[in-house]
Design an enzyme around this catalytic site. Structure first.
Site, short mmCIF file in Angstrom:
data_model
loop_
_atom_site.label_atom_id
_atom_site.label_comp_id
_atom_site.label_asym_id
_atom_site.label_seq_id
_atom_site.Cartn_x
_atom_site.Cartn_y
_atom_site.Cartn_z
CD GLU A 1 -14.77 15.19 1.37
OE1 GLU A 1 -15.95 15.39 1.75
OE2 GLU A 1 -14.12 15.98 0.68
CB ILE B 1 -5.49 9.87 4.03
CG1 ILE B 1 -6.84 10.56 3.80
CG2 ILE B 1 -4.47 10.24 2.98
CD1 ILE B 1 -7.62 10.10 2.57
CB SER C 1 -18.81 4.02 -2.55
OG SER C 1 -18.35 2.98 -1.72
CB SER D 1 -0.90 0.03 1.23
OG SER D 1 -1.78 -1.05 1.24
CD GLU E 1 -6.47 2.49 -4.56
OE1 GLU E 1 -6.89 2.85 -5.68
OE2 GLU E 1 -5.52 3.01 -3.98
N GLY E 2 -12.09 1.44 -4.26
CA GLY E 2 -13.33 0.93 -4.83
C GLY E 2 -13.63 -0.41 -4.19
CB THR E 3 -16.37 -1.59 -1.96
OG1 THR E 3 -17.50 -1.35 -2.81
CG2 THR E 3 -16.22 -0.44 -0.97
CG ASP F 1 -20.68 -4.43 -2.60
OD1 ASP F 1 -20.71 -5.64 -2.85
OD2 ASP F 1 -20.88 -3.96 -1.46
C1 FAD Z 1 -6.80 0.94 5.33
C2 FAD Z 1 -7.45 1.88 4.36
C3 FAD Z 1 -6.66 2.75 3.61
C4 FAD Z 1 -7.26 3.66 2.73
N1 FAD Z 1 -6.45 4.55 2.04
C5 FAD Z 1 -7.04 5.55 1.32
C6 FAD Z 1 -6.24 6.58 0.72
O1 FAD Z 1 -5.00 6.55 0.78
N2 FAD Z 1 -6.87 7.61 0.09
C7 FAD Z 1 -8.23 7.68 0.00
O2 FAD Z 1 -8.73 8.64 -0.58
N3 FAD Z 1 -9.02 6.71 0.54
C8 FAD Z 1 -8.46 5.65 1.20
N4 FAD Z 1 -9.25 4.68 1.79
C9 FAD Z 1 -10.70 4.81 1.72
C10 FAD Z 1 -11.38 3.77 0.82
O3 FAD Z 1 -11.08 4.03 -0.53
C11 FAD Z 1 -12.86 3.79 1.13
O4 FAD Z 1 -13.02 3.20 2.41
C12 FAD Z 1 -13.69 3.05 0.10
O5 FAD Z 1 -13.75 3.76 -1.10
C13 FAD Z 1 -15.12 2.77 0.57
O6 FAD Z 1 -15.70 3.92 1.09
P1 FAD Z 1 -16.43 3.87 2.52
O7 FAD Z 1 -15.53 3.21 3.48
O8 FAD Z 1 -16.89 5.24 2.82
O9 FAD Z 1 -17.66 2.90 2.32
P2 FAD Z 1 -19.13 3.35 1.82
O10 FAD Z 1 -19.02 4.09 0.54
O11 FAD Z 1 -19.84 3.98 2.95
O12 FAD Z 1 -19.77 1.92 1.52
C14 FAD Z 1 -20.36 1.11 2.55
C15 FAD Z 1 -20.90 -0.17 1.91
O13 FAD Z 1 -21.90 0.18 0.93
C16 FAD Z 1 -21.57 -0.38 -0.32
N5 FAD Z 1 -22.00 0.53 -1.39
C17 FAD Z 1 -21.63 1.82 -1.56
N6 FAD Z 1 -22.21 2.35 -2.65
C18 FAD Z 1 -22.95 1.34 -3.20
C19 FAD Z 1 -23.79 1.22 -4.35
N7 FAD Z 1 -23.95 2.25 -5.22
N8 FAD Z 1 -24.40 0.04 -4.60
C20 FAD Z 1 -24.23 -1.01 -3.77
N9 FAD Z 1 -23.47 -0.97 -2.66
C21 FAD Z 1 -22.83 0.19 -2.38
C22 FAD Z 1 -20.07 -0.56 -0.30
O14 FAD Z 1 -19.64 -1.56 -1.21
C23 FAD Z 1 -19.83 -0.93 1.16
O15 FAD Z 1 -20.03 -2.32 1.33
C24 FAD Z 1 -8.67 3.70 2.61
C25 FAD Z 1 -9.45 2.79 3.33
C26 FAD Z 1 -8.86 1.89 4.20
C27 FAD Z 1 -9.72 0.92 4.97
#
Ligand code: FAD
Length: 388
Positions: free
Chosen positions: A137, A167, A142, A95, A367-369, A371
């Site tokens: 944020e 981050i 997502s 990472s 980097e995009g879940t 889902d």
């Molecule tokens: C250890 C770690 C390091 C990271 N590093 C970085 C970084 O360096 N920079 C950065 O910018 N971010 C970083 N992230 C953030 C990461 O990219 C986000 O956590 C991720 O994009 C998901 O966003 P969220 O956690 O807000 O989940 P949410 O968007 O709240 O999603 C929650 C759930 O809902 C589902 N969901 C969301 N939208 C939909 C949809 N349209 N349809 C169906 N299901 C949906 C998701 O799949 C998930 O299961 C990091 C995260 C972690 C855990």
């Protein structure tokens, strides 16, 4: 430590160039000699192995696929193999390198001014300056288009306000690439450590990616010079282009995690005696090992072909999504099955499998879940978006 012999069930080494194999083997030995002896301690203590940074730089891993500015200029397959080997060590280490190269150096290279490139890229390639990428944020992960962080032009400054969450490298970073809305369009800004109004603090209590720094960034009337905006990063698509680079590396990287887990589980199964026989002699356990080997092999093929498409400039974002989605799922399931095979020992950090099992939860989500990547591929296949 003896050389690691990774699963290569379909002789894929025969499809690699000599240079790619040399780079892969160099990183493989580095991980065996320098990473594995220290990584469990860092994972336990929740610290990033910072003293490995100069060695990662010497090996050319930082921005390794970029041309010029002190970067190694490697092809996509060599880059992918580096990610695979690093993640065999730990997802946190991969990472760090992904963020530094794919999420900070790449956008400066692709969207930055000449002055920004000269200032940051050589120092970042040498590991002397560290970067982080602030897109997510607290309320917008997502759906980054909904971001609340704002930049307003005031005289010879941009003034930024907002919060970024999760981050990687946040509190370690000398420079944060912060994505913020300028009027209605998303733009990228380089915010240097020490700028008044900019602060970072680490997320505490993680059970995953413990050997990686994950932070919250706060921007409160943070004023930066106009020349710190990335001039060619127009709109959210620029941020998404960075993610596409990093996701490609993840697709390769998680295969490294799965290779580590498979190796450990196979070795354990062959030597652990239950009911007078090795664990590996039981059909139920063989089935798990065969599933792991088969899925790893399919994941390796997916990466290799994706890399060759990338070399030819033909890799589509949905293909990168499919590879990230599939390979993370494979690595997650391999870690779970490996843990099962190790029985109680699988939950201690005397073995690697538990650490990989915990780590992969982050990689599956960031980097995009899973889902979201499923929906990206779904949209590509059907022409219909199910995301909104
Ligand atoms: C250890 C770690 C390091 C990271 N590093 C970085 C970084 O360096 N920079 C950065 O910018 N971010 C970083 N992230 C953030 C990461 O990219 C986000 O956590 C991720 O994009 C998901 O966003 P969220 O956690 O807000 O989940 P949410 O968007 O709240 O999603 C929650 C759930 O809902 C589902 N969901 C969301 N939208 C939909 C949809 N349209 N349809 C169906 N299901 C949906 C998701 O799949 C998930 O299961 C990091 C995260 C972690 C855990």
């Amino acid at each position: 430590m003896k050389p690691f012999k990774a699963l290569d069930y379909f002789q894929l080494d025969g499809l690699l160039t000599e240079e790619e194999i040399l780079i892969r083997d160099t990183l493989r030995q580095f991980v065996s000699d320098k990473v594995l002896p220290v990584i469990e301690r860092h994972h336990r203590e929740g610290t990033f192995p910072r003293d490995l940074i100069p060695q990662l730089a010497d090996l050319g891993t930082l921005g390794s696929n970029l041309q010029g500015y002190g970067c190694a200029g490697l092809g996509p397959v060599a880059y992918g193999l580096i990610m695979q080997e690093l993640e065999r060590g730990d997802s946190g280490l991969r990472s760090f390198v992904s963020v530094q190269g794919g999420l900070v150096m790449y956008p400066i290279h692709a969207f930055g001014s000449e002055a920004q490139k000269e200032r940051w890229l050589p120092a970042m390639a040498r590991g002397e300056k560290i970067g982080c990428f602030g897109l997510t944020e607290p309320d917008y992960g997502s759906n980054p288009a909904g971001m609340l962080t704002r930049a307003v032009k005031k005289g010879d400054r941009y003034v930024l306000n907002g919060t970024k969450a999760w981050i990687t490298n946040g509190t370690m970073a000398d420079v944060a690439l912060v994505w913020a809305k300028l009027e209605r369009e998303v733009a990228g800004f380089l915010v240097e450590r020490g700028t008044p109004g900019f602060s970072a603090r680490d997320h505490e209590g993680k059970f995953s990616l413990r050997a990686s720094v994950t932070s919250e960034l706060a921007l409160q009337d943070c004023a930066i010079p106009l020349e710190n905006r990335l001039p060619k990063a127009d709109g959210l698509k620029a941020a998404l282009a960075c993610l596409n680079q990093a996701r490609y590396g993840i697709a390769w990287g998680v295969i490294g995690s799965a290779l580590a887990v498979f190796d450990e589980a196979l070795e354990y199964a062959k030597t652990r005696i239950v009911f007078g026989k090795p664990v590996a002699a039981f059909q139920l356990q063989q089935r798990k090992l065969v599933w792991m080997a088969t899925e790893i092999t399919k994941g390796q093929l997916l990466c290799l072909q994706l890399g060759r498409l990338k070399e030819a400039g033909k890799a589509a974002p949905a293909q990168v999504s499919m590879a990230k989605m599939n390979n993370c799922q494979v690595a997650r399931e391999c870690a779970r099955l490996g843990r099962e095979i190790l029985g109680a020992n699988g939950i201690t950090d005397e073995y690697q499998v538990g650490r990989h099992l915990c780590n992969i939860e982050s990689v599956y989500t960031y980097e995009g879940t899973h889902d979201i990547h499923t929906l990206i591929v779904g949209q590509d296949l059907t022409g219909l978006s199910a995301i909104l």
